[in-house]
Scaffold this motif. Sequence first.
Motif, mmCIF file in Angstrom:
data_model
loop_
_atom_site.group_PDB
_atom_site.id
_atom_site.type_symbol
_atom_site.label_atom_id
_atom_site.label_comp_id
_atom_site.label_asym_id
_atom_site.label_seq_id
_atom_site.Cartn_x
_atom_site.Cartn_y
_atom_site.Cartn_z
ATOM 1 N N CYS A 141 42.456 33.435 41.838
ATOM 2 C CA CYS A 141 43.436 34.201 41.071
ATOM 3 C C CYS A 141 43.379 33.753 39.616
ATOM 4 O O CYS A 141 42.654 32.824 39.256
ATOM 5 N N VAL A 142 44.165 34.405 38.778
ATOM 6 C CA VAL A 142 44.272 34.069 37.359
ATOM 7 C C VAL A 142 45.698 33.613 37.085
ATOM 8 O O VAL A 142 46.665 34.239 37.536
ATOM 9 N N VAL A 143 45.820 32.508 36.341
ATOM 10 C CA VAL A 143 47.126 31.925 36.032
ATOM 11 C C VAL A 143 47.284 31.830 34.517
ATOM 12 O O VAL A 143 46.394 31.320 33.819
ATOM 13 N N ALA A 144 48.410 32.343 34.006
ATOM 14 C CA ALA A 144 48.776 32.148 32.598
ATOM 15 C C ALA A 144 49.515 30.815 32.502
ATOM 16 O O ALA A 144 50.639 30.668 32.987
ATOM 17 N N VAL A 145 48.856 29.825 31.884
ATOM 18 C CA VAL A 145 49.366 28.454 31.905
ATOM 19 C C VAL A 145 50.509 28.305 30.896
ATOM 20 O O VAL A 145 50.440 28.808 29.772
ATOM 21 N N GLY B 8 52.515 27.477 35.538
ATOM 22 C CA GLY B 8 52.252 28.745 34.888
ATOM 23 C C GLY B 8 52.689 29.916 35.747
ATOM 24 O O GLY B 8 53.396 29.748 36.761
ATOM 25 N N THR B 9 52.246 31.098 35.343
ATOM 26 C CA THR B 9 52.626 32.339 36.009
ATOM 27 C C THR B 9 51.404 32.997 36.621
ATOM 28 O O THR B 9 50.380 33.152 35.945
ATOM 29 N N LEU B 10 51.509 33.375 37.898
ATOM 30 C CA LEU B 10 50.428 34.094 38.563
ATOM 31 C C LEU B 10 50.315 35.501 37.981
ATOM 32 O O LEU B 10 51.302 36.254 37.958
ATOM 33 N N GLU B 11 49.149 35.854 37.499
ATOM 34 C CA GLU B 11 48.948 37.200 36.976
ATOM 35 C C GLU B 11 48.491 38.166 38.061
ATOM 36 O O GLU B 11 48.564 39.376 37.874
ATOM 37 N N GLN B 12 48.003 37.649 39.159
ATOM 38 C CA GLN B 12 47.579 38.484 40.285
ATOM 39 C C GLN B 12 47.707 37.673 41.564
ATOM 40 O O GLN B 12 47.658 36.436 41.541
ATOM 41 N N GLU B 13 47.888 38.346 42.649
ATOM 42 C CA GLU B 13 47.982 37.661 43.928
ATOM 43 C C GLU B 13 46.639 37.039 44.282
ATOM 44 O O GLU B 13 45.588 37.655 44.072
ATOM 45 N N PRO B 14 46.630 35.791 44.809
ATOM 46 C CA PRO B 14 45.349 35.171 45.181
ATOM 47 C C PRO B 14 44.583 36.024 46.177
ATOM 48 O O PRO B 14 45.134 36.466 47.192
#
Length: 882
Positions: A149-153, A121-127
């Motif tokens: 962090c939040v990931v858009a899968v 997926g894509t990282l929506e914010q830096e950990p």
Amino acid sequence: MSAGASSLPGFSTADSAVLASGRTGRRRAPLVPVAVLFAAGVLCSQPAGVPAGGWAAVAGVLLALWGVAWWQHRPAWSTGLLLAAVLATGGFRQQLAEQPEPGLSIAAAAGEERKLVRLAGTLEQEPRLLRRTEEDLETAWIQPERSRCVVAVRSLEQEGRPVPVTGRVQLTVSGHVRNLHAGDQISVAGWLFLPRPPANPGEPDFRDYLQGQGITALVASSHPAAVQRMAAGDRWSFFRFVDEVRHQLDWLLLTQFEPEQRAVAGALLLGDRGGIGRELREDFSRSGAMHVLAISGLHAGLFAAMLWFTARLLGMSRRQSALLVLLGTLGYALFTGARPPVVRAWVLIALVAGGAAVGRSTLLLNSLAAAALLLMLVTPAVVQDAGAQLSFLAMLAIAACTELPLMRPPKAARVDVLEEENLLPAVFRRAGRAVWRRTLQLAVMTGVIWVMSAPLVAARFQLVSLVGLLLNLVLIPLLGLVLWTGYFFLGVGLLVPELARYAAVPFRRLLEMFLWLVQSAAELPFAAVTTGVPPGWWLAGYYGMLLALLLFPLASRVKWRWLLRLVPAWVCCGLAFAVLPVAAEQPQAFSPVAVRLPAEHEGSVNPLAVKPSAVRRATEVPVPKAGRLRCTFLSVGHGLAVVLELPDGRTVLYDCGSLGNRHRATRTLLQALQFRGIGAVDTAIVSHADSDHFNGLGDVVRRIPIRQLIVPQSLASLGQRNVARLCEQLHAEGTAIVVAVAGDRLTGDGDWRIDFLHPPAGFEAGSDNMGSLVARLRYGSRTILLTGDLEDEGLSLLLDRQPEQVAVLLAPHHGSLAANPVSLARWARPDVVVISTGDEDASARLASRYAEATRLYSTAVEGAVEVVIESGGAVLVTPFLK
């Protein structure tokens, strides 16, 4: 802006301008009923059970009927039909939000059980690193730092091939994840699972919190190497820029401040509350200052005021200043995560700034309604978010205050101080009057906000701060200075790092004063009160009447004056229905527990001043009255906390601890007691000296009284430092410390008693577990047996007693097979066995040890287990997670 816009203390110039302009137009706020009905549609959507298509059809029919009524010049009908269509639109929007995205959703892929998966997926914010607090270092083993962090899968690997999925997950990794940025394409190996629903009474729903952020599943990885970057994101993206700036700001705070100050500064300036310890968080809650730790409209307003004053000092025009405020606060909202209160504040500031740019004013209520509609259209779940609700309530309270004569500028003619004979006294008199007036305005505004928000705070948190009424008079103006000096420090640190330590000095001093005020207020005995949960129907009526008072001014509508009498009557009604039943259930919850000493010791020991080393034996505790009995086995992981609500209204606690994290037991117990409306523990029983059975008591006694502590001989020897510290702490709080042995008993005038069956006097246990204090609670013909971690020689001694017929048995030692032999099952013949554990497989392992007719409940699977014994002998067992 009008001249009176800056006269309201503690608020930004932008907000004050809105308030000032709102006085003349409050009766013309058409967006308010639209927002209220849209929110009602969102709330009614799920209970009504109507699908999105049904709501859309209803809205379409109503709009068609509205068109007919408007064409025929029927204003009353057209208005009613249009508002009804708005309500249906709210229901449609909520149902639309609940519909799954096309394809396989990540929540559906997660299922009920944890799965070891690989996601892309894509990282929506830096950990972000979740730094360890002092509480984390006090646990039984060292807690590793974690990154989140939040990931858009995008895909999920199943059976060796990727399957497309949609949704967003919250990723937590043990360790520090480095060199990943927002926009990066990553691959993650970890455990996929759904957020767990509340497992105990009074526990907040973490699922609702995540769903409000659009997150439907969780992923946990045990090592940073489990997260791999597959492709780098856009180097010039805005969110990548935000992450880099936050890195620099975090480093500035890390190098210039002590841990406690750094944590509060991060919360106030950056919206990062991860470093705030539980004790400090509790201080803010008790002092009524918790709202300042969350980036909200107040912070955005103060930031906007700083931009406005800076622009004006630099000689910028009103239009240029308004544009700077508009763009600056937009960046502030995005930088701090675009939380609902900040978005609401930005909409208000944007309307005010836009009005200032074109020379027009705005209406406060219409602006609030526009912000609410915008938030609900984007995220309907915001309607049920406590933070958003309290934020809008505060602004509605401010709107109500603007109608008061005190809030309006004085009508007296302006007197030129230069014409006064004594210039200096005249200046001081005018300044004194101005300060007094603004202080009074702030006091009234703070009081109105408290009155409007207190019922909702009680419903959400079962805790209402009393000292906050006074503290906020000083705290809000001081917060403005803290934030302005903090923003100045961050700006200097970014532009000229060499000067950062000098710019930090005023910010540090003001922050120290701010923390001292909060912590001093929290230590006051009357700082906060624990409440029950007000009934939903009462809350709806209370806020409905307040909204009616706000929309229909009393001065112009005589028929609304009866609301002034109805609101106090409604408050009394709520107290009668919400408070009096609680008081009736526990008539002596706040009375001292009388302890009768053995005859040879009578008169020799003061039961409220016993020293930790001078413990004494428990004997009978006489109590009156009888009723139903409730026993709740709370879910605290690998640990134990049992709440006994006795028929006479007394509360007895058997153990309170959790392995690895004592705060879990403390938090769970306090939430459960607050939910039940219990403000004190009459007797706490500690079974033995293992930390997972007592390590939460020290925090509990700081919040609510514990009048008596009963311990076994092995614990009373004070051979362990943690045990000695606990006894000293409870003694300092006025808790009587009592040693119990087999044969001692607590009884009441009702048909209940607690007998201690083990250990016998003089028993020398080879381990703490062997000497566990076993308590048998008998009510009528029914028995509940609480065994602690009893095992080996201690268990053998118990089984040498006459066999029992036990209704409910607490499985010894968290369901350990060694502590639950078949001989125990034959001796106790339990109808129900409760296992207090964090191991989800414990029930399956123990099933072979007990008869098929015995029902097994595990707190790891069923959550809290509630046992109710009626006076007639009926036993009702209810798991919290049914």
